[in-house]
Design an enzyme around this catalytic site. Structure first.
Site, short mmCIF file in Angstrom:
data_model
loop_
_atom_site.label_atom_id
_atom_site.label_comp_id
_atom_site.label_asym_id
_atom_site.label_seq_id
_atom_site.Cartn_x
_atom_site.Cartn_y
_atom_site.Cartn_z
N CYS A 123 2.50 60.45 72.17
CA CYS A 123 3.57 61.27 71.59
C CYS A 123 3.09 61.92 70.30
CB CYS A 123 4.82 60.42 71.34
SG CYS A 123 6.27 61.41 70.95
N TYR B 74 4.56 68.00 71.65
CA TYR B 74 5.27 69.23 71.30
C TYR B 74 4.51 70.02 70.27
CZ TYR B 74 6.92 65.50 68.14
OH TYR B 74 6.98 64.43 67.30
N TYR C 176 14.59 66.27 69.31
CA TYR C 176 13.90 65.31 68.44
C TYR C 176 13.88 63.94 69.12
CZ TYR C 176 14.03 68.93 64.98
OH TYR C 176 13.83 70.13 64.34
N SER C 177 12.70 63.31 69.12
CA SER C 177 12.58 61.96 69.69
C SER C 177 13.38 60.99 68.84
CB SER C 177 11.13 61.50 69.67
OG SER C 177 10.28 62.44 70.28
N GLU D 80 4.76 62.71 75.84
CA GLU D 80 5.76 63.61 75.26
C GLU D 80 5.12 64.26 74.03
OE1 GLU D 80 10.05 63.16 75.87
OE2 GLU D 80 9.99 62.53 73.77
P1 FAD Z 1 11.41 77.12 64.13
O1 FAD Z 1 12.14 77.82 63.07
O2 FAD Z 1 12.00 77.11 65.50
O3 FAD Z 1 9.94 77.70 64.18
C1 FAD Z 1 9.10 77.35 65.23
C2 FAD Z 1 8.33 78.59 65.60
O4 FAD Z 1 7.52 78.97 64.50
C3 FAD Z 1 7.37 78.37 66.75
O5 FAD Z 1 8.01 78.53 67.97
C4 FAD Z 1 6.33 79.40 66.47
O6 FAD Z 1 6.74 80.63 67.00
C5 FAD Z 1 6.33 79.53 64.98
N1 FAD Z 1 5.23 78.79 64.36
C6 FAD Z 1 5.10 77.46 64.26
N2 FAD Z 1 3.98 77.13 63.64
C7 FAD Z 1 3.36 78.30 63.36
C8 FAD Z 1 2.15 78.62 62.75
N3 FAD Z 1 1.33 77.68 62.28
N4 FAD Z 1 1.82 79.93 62.65
C9 FAD Z 1 2.63 80.89 63.11
N5 FAD Z 1 3.79 80.65 63.71
C10 FAD Z 1 4.14 79.36 63.84
N6 FAD Z 1 9.76 67.27 65.64
C11 FAD Z 1 9.81 66.31 64.68
O7 FAD Z 1 9.66 66.59 63.48
N7 FAD Z 1 10.09 65.01 65.02
C12 FAD Z 1 10.30 64.63 66.30
O8 FAD Z 1 10.53 63.43 66.57
C13 FAD Z 1 10.24 65.62 67.32
N8 FAD Z 1 10.44 65.30 68.61
C14 FAD Z 1 10.37 66.26 69.57
C15 FAD Z 1 10.59 65.88 70.89
C16 FAD Z 1 10.51 66.83 71.89
C17 FAD Z 1 10.73 66.40 73.33
C18 FAD Z 1 10.23 68.17 71.56
C19 FAD Z 1 10.15 69.21 72.62
C20 FAD Z 1 10.04 68.56 70.26
C21 FAD Z 1 10.11 67.62 69.24
N9 FAD Z 1 9.94 67.96 67.90
C22 FAD Z 1 9.98 66.97 66.93
C23 FAD Z 1 9.75 69.37 67.47
C24 FAD Z 1 11.12 70.01 67.17
O9 FAD Z 1 11.86 70.14 68.36
C25 FAD Z 1 11.00 71.41 66.57
O10 FAD Z 1 10.21 72.20 67.42
C26 FAD Z 1 10.41 71.44 65.18
O11 FAD Z 1 11.19 70.67 64.28
C27 FAD Z 1 10.34 72.88 64.65
O12 FAD Z 1 11.61 73.43 64.72
P2 FAD Z 1 12.13 74.44 63.59
O13 FAD Z 1 13.48 74.91 63.98
O14 FAD Z 1 11.98 73.84 62.25
O15 FAD Z 1 11.07 75.62 63.69
#
Ligand code: FAD
Ligand code: A2P
Length: 377
Positions: free
Chosen positions: A335, A377, A156-157, A375
């Site tokens: 971003c 994602y 997370y940023s 950046e």
């Molecule tokens: P997970 O449970 O891991 O689910 C994600 C997975 O669900 C995906 O990999 C995909 O397989 C599936 N999926 C997603 N969307 C769909 C769809 N529409 N249809 C079908 N399948 C789908 N997030 C923020 O909120 N704020 C930030 O500041 C932020 N900064 C980031 C900075 C960086 C450098 C990076 C790489 C990511 C950042 N993110 C940020 C995103 C964060 O890291 C997570 O990816 C995000 O919160 C989702 O994680 P999760 O565990 O909730 O989802």
């Protein structure tokens, strides 16, 4: 010398001032053309010299922008410039365990989805987890995955400055959107984003990092910072803008931003604009240093009648943006949604074309000069 020879010679000499004057006129014309539209080569050369200098700390900051390429080899390498940036103080195998101090909604009534501002207490760490503006942290959600294994980290940023929202230097804040999507008629909630959005003050949290050197701010007080954000992509920009315009930040950093900061913010609805009142306040207080342009996709339409995206705003202000890019102290930060990258590229290419520039050549040069930061994602 015969009379006729002297006459010819005198006649020839009489033309010299005319020739000199003509050469002078050509020189003035060429100089004017350069000022009106510097060549691609000139933009990139300036960027590579001064752009690197801007990242090299106060030593480099004191150098003038008229630095030539000849002095470039004596500058520290990018690696050396970033040597003091903390990285991976805490790794996934032994994360820092912090405590949640705050978790509140950033959305107004009628907004779409769930976006929270969450703050963690970092005090008591040995070593202390320190970070700078533009970095990210890792979060390990509690519980196990479907295979019974601990969840993997999500990045997370960071949305706060290194001094934190309380200016005491012992907290970190995030801006998190809960991932939600429909699959086979069911609503699926993202693991980590749901965990974070629902976490309560007082609860413990596993934190890793910090990581990232892509989104760091230059040191120059007179840099120009163009920011293109969609949704939670605003996180690092909020930190930059606090560092630039919050009085306590200016005092603590002894850094008095005097360049131009221009935020392009994309949100689906007005109620989804994040940190909007803070940014409006900065605009009122620093009208010469801060420009704030919104693209509200589901309330505004672009010139083609489609949803208004930040790339449409980039096109609208192409002239001003490219005038800023010509300045070697201008940095551009992107971003948020990965999906916005092609649209931004297209808009920049079209804007560049109208200035007689080739974006596919200019972008790598800006990147190499450390002035194009992405950046997504
Ligand atoms: P997970 O449970 O891991 O689910 C994600 C997975 O669900 C995906 O990999 C995909 O397989 C599936 N999926 C997603 N969307 C769909 C769809 N529409 N249809 C079908 N399948 C789908 N997030 C923020 O909120 N704020 C930030 O500041 C932020 N900064 C980031 C900075 C960086 C450098 C990076 C790489 C990511 C950042 N993110 C940020 C995103 C964060 O890291 C997570 O990816 C995000 O919160 C989702 O994680 P999760 O565990 O909730 O989802
Ligand atoms: P929309 O969802 O109306 O298509 P949030 O993360 O709060 O949903 O905000 C993301 C913003 O970015 C929304 O306004 C969204 O518009 C917009 N957006 C979606 N896709 C793109 C894209 N490809 N380029 C630029 N902006 C986009």
């Amino acid at each position: 010398m015969a009379y006729s020879e002297a006459k010819v010679l005198a006649g020839g000499l009489a033309h010299i001032p005319i020739i000199i004057g003509f050469i002078g006129l050509i020189q003035i014309f060429l100089r004017k053309r350069e000022t009106a539209s510097p060549s691609l080569e000139k933009i990139s050369t300036q960027g590579i010299t001064a752009g690197n200098a801007s990242k090299a700390g106060s030593d480099a900051t004191s150098r003038s922008t008229s630095n030539t390429k000849a002095s470039a080899p004596s500058r520290p390498t990018k690696k050396a410039q970033h040597a003091n940036i903390p990285v991976n103080t805490y790794k996934p195998k032994s994360p820092f365990v912090g405590k949640v101090t705050e978790n509140y909604s950033l959305l107004k009534e009628g907004a779409i989805g769930k976006v929270q501002h969450i703050t963690f207490d970092l005090s008591g760490g040995d070593p202390q987890l320190k970070y700078v503006e533009g970095q990210s942290i890792g979060i390990i959600p509690s519980g196990t995955d479907a295979k019974g294994k601990p969840h993997k980290i999500r990045l997370y940023s960071i949305a706060s400055t290194k001094y934190g929202d309380n200016f005491e230097g012992n907290t970190v804040s995030l801006c998190v959107r809960q991932l939600q999507y429909e699959k086979d008629g069911q609503t699926i909630n993202g693991v980590c984003s749901s965990y974070l959005c629902d976490i309560k003050p007082g609860e413990e949290i596993k934190i890793t990092g910090p990581v990232g050197k892509e989104m760091l701010l230059p040191d120059d007080e007179d840099a120009n910072i163009i920011m293109l954000a969609t949704g939670t992509g605003i996180a690092p920009m909020r930190a930059y803008l606090r560092k630039m315009f919050e009085p306590t930040e200016r005092e603590k950093n002894n850094w008095n931003f005097k360049g131009k900061a221009w935020l392009f913010m994309g949100a689906p609805k007005t109620a989804n604009l994040l940190y909007d009142s803070d940014f409006e306040h900065y605009k009122t207080k620093y009208p010469d240093n801060f420009e704030y342009t919104k693209a509200i996709s589901r309330e505004q339409t672009n010139t083609k009648g489609g949803r208004m995206y930040i790339q449409d705003r980039v096109l609208e202000f192409a002239e001003e943006i490219f005038a800023l890019i010509e300045n070697p102290k201008t940095h551009i930060y992107l971003c948020g949604l990965k999906g916005m990258e092609p649209g931004i590229d297209e808009a920049m290419a079209s804007a560049a074309e109208s200035k007689g520039l080739e974006w596919s050549e200019l972008r790598p040069k800006l990147k190499k000069a450390g002035r194009w930061h992405v950046e997504t994602y």
